[in-house]
Design a protein around this motif. Structure first.
Motif, mmCIF file in Angstrom:
data_model
loop_
_atom_site.group_PDB
_atom_site.id
_atom_site.type_symbol
_atom_site.label_atom_id
_atom_site.label_comp_id
_atom_site.label_asym_id
_atom_site.label_seq_id
_atom_site.Cartn_x
_atom_site.Cartn_y
_atom_site.Cartn_z
ATOM 1 N N SER A 56 0.852 -1.186 0.000
ATOM 2 C CA SER A 56 0.000 0.000 0.000
ATOM 3 C C SER A 56 0.881 1.226 0.000
ATOM 4 O O SER A 56 2.034 1.196 0.445
ATOM 5 C CB SER A 56 -0.898 0.012 1.239
ATOM 6 O OG SER A 56 -1.535 1.271 1.397
ATOM 7 N N GLY A 57 0.341 2.332 -0.473
ATOM 8 C CA GLY A 57 1.011 3.606 -0.317
ATOM 9 C C GLY A 57 0.527 4.288 0.956
ATOM 10 O O GLY A 57 -0.208 3.703 1.756
ATOM 11 N N SER A 58 0.951 5.544 1.130
ATOM 12 C CA SER A 58 0.470 6.324 2.278
ATOM 13 C C SER A 58 -0.246 7.592 1.821
ATOM 14 O O SER A 58 -0.499 8.488 2.615
ATOM 15 C CB SER A 58 1.647 6.683 3.195
ATOM 16 O OG SER A 58 2.618 7.447 2.503
ATOM 17 N N TYR A 59 -0.573 7.658 0.536
ATOM 18 C CA TYR A 59 -1.269 8.800 -0.054
ATOM 19 C C TYR A 59 -2.701 8.896 0.492
ATOM 20 O O TYR A 59 -3.211 7.947 1.093
ATOM 21 C CB TYR A 59 -1.287 8.657 -1.574
ATOM 22 C CG TYR A 59 -1.906 7.362 -2.037
ATOM 23 C CD1 TYR A 59 -3.274 7.242 -2.251
ATOM 24 C CD2 TYR A 59 -1.112 6.227 -2.237
ATOM 25 C CE1 TYR A 59 -3.843 6.050 -2.643
ATOM 26 C CE2 TYR A 59 -1.673 5.023 -2.637
ATOM 27 C CZ TYR A 59 -3.041 4.942 -2.839
ATOM 28 O OH TYR A 59 -3.605 3.751 -3.219
ATOM 29 N N LEU A 60 -3.354 10.016 0.243
ATOM 30 C CA LEU A 60 -4.749 10.182 0.634
ATOM 31 C C LEU A 60 -5.607 9.164 -0.116
ATOM 32 O O LEU A 60 -5.593 9.121 -1.349
ATOM 33 C CB LEU A 60 -5.217 11.606 0.323
ATOM 34 C CG LEU A 60 -6.648 11.955 0.751
ATOM 35 C CD1 LEU A 60 -6.782 11.883 2.262
ATOM 36 C CD2 LEU A 60 -7.028 13.350 0.238
ATOM 37 N N GLY A 61 -6.326 8.336 0.598
ATOM 38 C CA GLY A 61 -7.135 7.277 -0.002
ATOM 39 C C GLY A 61 -6.507 5.906 0.111
ATOM 40 O O GLY A 61 -7.155 4.898 -0.190
ATOM 41 N N ARG A 74 -9.565 -11.819 1.067
ATOM 42 C CA ARG A 74 -10.272 -12.653 2.040
ATOM 43 C C ARG A 74 -11.452 -13.356 1.385
ATOM 44 O O ARG A 74 -11.676 -14.565 1.593
ATOM 45 C CB ARG A 74 -10.768 -11.796 3.210
ATOM 46 C CG ARG A 74 -11.400 -12.598 4.346
ATOM 47 C CD ARG A 74 -12.317 -11.736 5.189
ATOM 48 N NE ARG A 74 -13.454 -11.256 4.423
ATOM 49 C CZ ARG A 74 -14.516 -11.984 4.098
ATOM 50 N NH1 ARG A 74 -14.588 -13.260 4.463
ATOM 51 N NH2 ARG A 74 -15.501 -11.472 3.393
ATOM 52 N N ALA A 75 -12.202 -12.624 0.570
ATOM 53 C CA ALA A 75 -13.386 -13.198 -0.056
ATOM 54 C C ALA A 75 -13.035 -14.321 -1.024
ATOM 55 O O ALA A 75 -13.851 -15.227 -1.260
ATOM 56 C CB ALA A 75 -14.166 -12.102 -0.781
ATOM 57 N N HIS A 76 -11.844 -14.274 -1.591
ATOM 58 C CA HIS A 76 -11.442 -15.279 -2.583
ATOM 59 C C HIS A 76 -10.452 -16.298 -2.015
ATOM 60 O O HIS A 76 -9.851 -17.062 -2.771
ATOM 61 C CB HIS A 76 -10.846 -14.583 -3.798
ATOM 62 C CG HIS A 76 -11.870 -13.862 -4.630
ATOM 63 N ND1 HIS A 76 -12.590 -14.476 -5.627
ATOM 64 C CD2 HIS A 76 -12.314 -12.575 -4.585
ATOM 65 C CE1 HIS A 76 -13.424 -13.608 -6.176
ATOM 66 N NE2 HIS A 76 -13.283 -12.452 -5.561
ATOM 67 N N GLY A 77 -10.284 -16.300 -0.708
ATOM 68 C CA GLY A 77 -9.446 -17.314 -0.084
ATOM 69 C C GLY A 77 -7.965 -17.173 -0.364
ATOM 70 O O GLY A 77 -7.231 -18.161 -0.316
ATOM 71 N N VAL A 78 -7.509 -15.958 -0.632
ATOM 72 C CA VAL A 78 -6.086 -15.719 -0.894
ATOM 73 C C VAL A 78 -5.400 -15.356 0.420
ATOM 74 O O VAL A 78 -5.773 -14.367 1.064
ATOM 75 C CB VAL A 78 -5.888 -14.583 -1.911
ATOM 76 C CG1 VAL A 78 -4.411 -14.220 -2.034
ATOM 77 C CG2 VAL A 78 -6.451 -14.993 -3.272
ATOM 78 N N PRO A 79 -4.397 -16.122 0.856
ATOM 79 C CA PRO A 79 -3.728 -15.800 2.122
ATOM 80 C C PRO A 79 -2.799 -14.600 1.991
ATOM 81 O O PRO A 79 -1.954 -14.546 1.096
ATOM 82 C CB PRO A 79 -2.928 -17.074 2.422
ATOM 83 C CG PRO A 79 -2.700 -17.703 1.081
ATOM 84 C CD PRO A 79 -3.893 -17.362 0.246
ATOM 85 N N LEU A 80 -2.975 -13.631 2.868
ATOM 86 C CA LEU A 80 -2.096 -12.468 2.917
ATOM 87 C C LEU A 80 -1.161 -12.616 4.108
ATOM 88 O O LEU A 80 -1.608 -12.784 5.244
ATOM 89 C CB LEU A 80 -2.904 -11.174 3.061
ATOM 90 C CG LEU A 80 -3.568 -10.610 1.809
ATOM 91 C CD1 LEU A 80 -4.354 -9.348 2.151
ATOM 92 C CD2 LEU A 80 -2.543 -10.317 0.730
ATOM 93 N N ALA A 81 0.135 -12.547 3.844
ATOM 94 C CA ALA A 81 1.115 -12.645 4.924
ATOM 95 C C ALA A 81 1.224 -11.342 5.691
ATOM 96 O O ALA A 81 1.478 -11.343 6.899
ATOM 97 C CB ALA A 81 2.478 -13.041 4.369
ATOM 98 N N ALA A 82 1.040 -10.221 5.001
ATOM 99 C CA ALA A 82 1.169 -8.905 5.640
ATOM 100 C C ALA A 82 0.769 -7.820 4.662
ATOM 101 O O ALA A 82 0.694 -8.044 3.443
ATOM 102 C CB ALA A 82 2.605 -8.674 6.118
ATOM 103 N N VAL A 83 0.526 -6.654 5.213
ATOM 104 C CA VAL A 83 0.392 -5.429 4.420
ATOM 105 C C VAL A 83 1.653 -4.610 4.650
ATOM 106 O O VAL A 83 2.090 -4.441 5.789
ATOM 107 C CB VAL A 83 -0.848 -4.608 4.842
ATOM 108 C CG1 VAL A 83 -0.907 -3.302 4.050
ATOM 109 C CG2 VAL A 83 -2.127 -5.418 4.649
ATOM 110 N N VAL A 84 2.251 -4.127 3.570
ATOM 111 C CA VAL A 84 3.444 -3.289 3.666
ATOM 112 C C VAL A 84 3.069 -1.889 3.211
ATOM 113 O O VAL A 84 2.655 -1.682 2.071
ATOM 114 C CB VAL A 84 4.593 -3.832 2.794
ATOM 115 C CG1 VAL A 84 5.832 -2.956 2.955
ATOM 116 C CG2 VAL A 84 4.905 -5.270 3.151
#
Length: 222
Positions: free
Chosen positions: A151-156, A169-179
């Motif tokens: 992700s960025g840190s911009y507005l939005g 989550r809805a499609h069953g894709v595992p996310l290890a983290a958000v960067v």
């Protein structure tokens, strides 16, 4: 056994390559084998153009210590398009077309021969079309590997990141983290954005500041 991680984006132009390259440099500094691939790339100058040195492909090769040659370029990014558009549109301009099964098969063949970690960087945002029929999310689902969401840190950015997390989550894709990658000219520090995202997800949220080394928490995920 290789550890494969897909580097996905909550949007386009938010620093997927910056994060991928930082992670590659950190893993190599630890003496680990790592291969970074960007199978699909749009807005790529011709390989003989000096501007190619600023392309995502060239930056990933540099992070791996691999010289830029026609062979290394093809081995990193076989689907390259000149127009800075979604890959399906960029391919159509050139009278070309890719199919998801071919892209997935190419990735799996590279994973199969890897001795260490494999980082596969996506293109554009998570829902950007990569072929006429498939989006980046479809590509990620077909590979079946965990992902890091950049992700960025911009507005939005908070809304975009949470929307992408919900799609995974809805499609069953595992996310290890958000960067959260610091965006130039952002109205708030990346830590503020990360704190907001963290309140709504059940996974690590890691900040990568501009010109900062790869955080320990990020390197530990691969």
């Amino acid at each position: 056994m290789s550890r494969t991680v897909f580097i996905a984006g909550a949007g386009t132009g938010i620093g997927k390559t910056y994060v991928t390259a930082a992670l590659v440099r950190r893993l190599r500094a630890e003496g680990r084998d790592v291969r970074a691939l960007k199978p699909i790339a749009s807005g790529v100058p011709p390989t003989g153009d000096p501007a190619f040195a600023d392309s995502d492909t060239a930056r990933l090769l540099a992070a791996q210590g691999i010289p830029v040659t026609p062979e290394s370029i093809e081995a990193c990014s076989p689907w390259r398009y000149a127009a800075a558009l979604a890959p399906d549109q960029a391919a159509a301009i050139e009278g070309r077309a890719a199919v998801l099964s071919g892209i997935v098969a190419w990735c799996r063949a590279r994973i199969a021969v890897a001795d260490g970690a494999v980082l596969i960087e996506g293109v554009g945002g998570l829902m950007s079309p990569v072929t006429a029929e498939a989006t980046g999310l479809g590509w990620l689902r077909a590979l079946g590997c965990p992902a890091l969401l950049v992700s960025g840190s911009y507005l939005g950015a908070i809304s975009h990141a949470l929307t992408a997390c919900e799609a995974c989550r809805a499609h069953g894709v595992p996310l290890a983290a958000v960067v959260v990658n610091a965006s130039v000219g952002a109205p708030t520090p990346p830590e503020t954005v990360a704190d907001a995202i963290r309140r709504h997800v059940q996974m690590p949220v890691i900040v990568l500041a501009r010109d900062a080394p790869c955080p320990d928490a990020l390197a530990a995920l691969v």
